[in-house]
Motif scaffolding. Structure first.
Motif, PDB file in Angstrom:
ATOM      1  N   LEU A 200     -51.623  -0.178   6.121  1.00  0.00           N
ATOM      2  CA  LEU A 200     -51.051  -1.182   5.220  1.00  0.00           C
ATOM      3  C   LEU A 200     -49.987  -0.581   4.307  1.00  0.00           C
ATOM      4  O   LEU A 200     -49.012  -1.254   3.949  1.00  0.00           O
TER       5      LEU A 200
ATOM      6  N   THR B 239     -47.806 -11.177   5.724  1.00  0.00           N
ATOM      7  CA  THR B 239     -48.611  -9.974   5.470  1.00  0.00           C
ATOM      8  C   THR B 239     -47.785  -8.896   4.782  1.00  0.00           C
ATOM      9  O   THR B 239     -48.212  -8.310   3.772  1.00  0.00           O
TER      10      THR B 239
ATOM     11  N   THR C 278     -57.106  -6.503  -2.673  1.00  0.00           N
ATOM     12  CA  THR C 278     -56.361  -7.065  -3.812  1.00  0.00           C
ATOM     13  C   THR C 278     -57.025  -8.293  -4.425  1.00  0.00           C
ATOM     14  O   THR C 278     -56.679  -8.677  -5.542  1.00  0.00           O
TER      15      THR C 278
ATOM     16  N   HIS D 191     -48.162  -5.825  -3.576  1.00  0.00           N
ATOM     17  CA  HIS D 191     -49.318  -5.049  -4.045  1.00  0.00           C
ATOM     18  C   HIS D 191     -49.202  -3.569  -3.656  1.00  0.00           C
ATOM     19  O   HIS D 191     -50.210  -2.873  -3.569  1.00  0.00           O
TER      20      HIS D 191
ATOM     21  N   SER E 135     -46.154  -2.015   3.766  1.00  0.00           N
ATOM     22  CA  SER E 135     -45.655  -2.457   2.452  1.00  0.00           C
ATOM     23  C   SER E 135     -44.268  -1.892   2.153  1.00  0.00           C
ATOM     24  O   SER E 135     -43.617  -2.303   1.191  1.00  0.00           O
TER      25      SER E 135
ATOM     26  N   LEU F   6     -55.901  -6.886   3.047  1.00  0.00           N
ATOM     27  CA  LEU F   6     -55.189  -7.355   1.853  1.00  0.00           C
ATOM     28  C   LEU F   6     -56.110  -8.159   0.941  1.00  0.00           C
ATOM     29  O   LEU F   6     -56.122  -7.970  -0.271  1.00  0.00           O
TER      30      LEU F   6
ATOM     31  N   ALA G  95     -48.097  -7.358   1.055  1.00  0.00           N
ATOM     32  CA  ALA G  95     -48.350  -5.918   0.948  1.00  0.00           C
ATOM     33  C   ALA G  95     -47.329  -5.266   0.012  1.00  0.00           C
ATOM     34  O   ALA G  95     -47.682  -4.406  -0.807  1.00  0.00           O
TER      35      ALA G  95
END
Length: 201
Positions: free
Chosen positions: A178, A107, A50, A114, A182, A46, A111
């Motif tokens: 990831l 987390t 990002t 983003h 998300s 992450l 996620a």
């Protein structure tokens, strides 16, 4: 005074996702080292994709009513330093199950924020594979891979067996993972993935 009371009320407010995690299996003591490593690495993805840092993680903790468990930058650093691969002994501590749940929720919350960027990166990865091109040839993926590899080498203990190719493979695998974290229910997926992967060691 009112602010303190409001904060206390917030920290006591049950988070529906927290209740979800409590309903799932709890890792046994043998599994913890690998879980601490995996959690730290997912956060590393992450960060390097990002550009977020500890402030965004602490802000997420506040939004999720988890500030009592992750109250400040030092506490966050100590939790991440529990990863046995990390350099230095000073901040290392045991990670308890509540702290692990907190990091999972933080987390997945970040996620989700983003998700568009994560989805774009994974889409590019699929395109590069279809066209038989190396991921590094994409500016976004190339920058991410470089940032991940460099940050990993800065923070983790030296290991002659960890090559750039292995780190690149790890970076790309975790990026795809990831995307799933998300999505709705990502916190459950991440928690179960942590237990599943740790059971293999």
């Amino acid at each position: 005074m009112l602010k303190v009371m409001h904060s206390a009320a917030n920290s006591a407010t049950p988070n529906p996702q927290w209740a979800d995690l409590i309903s799932l299996p709890t890792p046994n003591t043998v599994q913890w080292d690998n879980i601490k490593t995996q959690l730290d690495l997912v956060l590393l993805v992450l960060e390097t994709l990002t550009g977020i840092g500890s402030e965004a993680m602490l802000s997420a903790a506040t939004d999720l009513n988890l500030e009592s468990r992750v109250p400040d930058r030092v506490a966050l650093w100590r939790l991440r330093q529990s990863n046995p691969l990390r350099k230095g002994q000073g901040g290392r501590k045991k990670l308890d199950v509540e702290e692990a749940r907190s990091l999972v929720l933080i987390t997945c919350y970040l996620a989700k924020q983003h998700q568009e960027l994560i989805r774009r990166a994974v889409g590019l990865l699929e395109q590069m594979a279809e066209n038989k091109r190396e991921p590094h040839q994409s500016a976004l993926l190339g920058d991410y891979i470089d940032a991940f590899c460099n940050t990993y080498q800065e923070r983790m203990e030296e290991d002659d067996q960890i090559t750039t190719d292995l780190l690149t493979h790890l970076a790309l695998k975790l990026l795809v993972d990831l995307l799933f974290y998300s999505a709705p229910g990502g916190h459950r997926r991440l928690w179960l993935a942590l237990i599943d992967s740790s059971a293999k060691f």
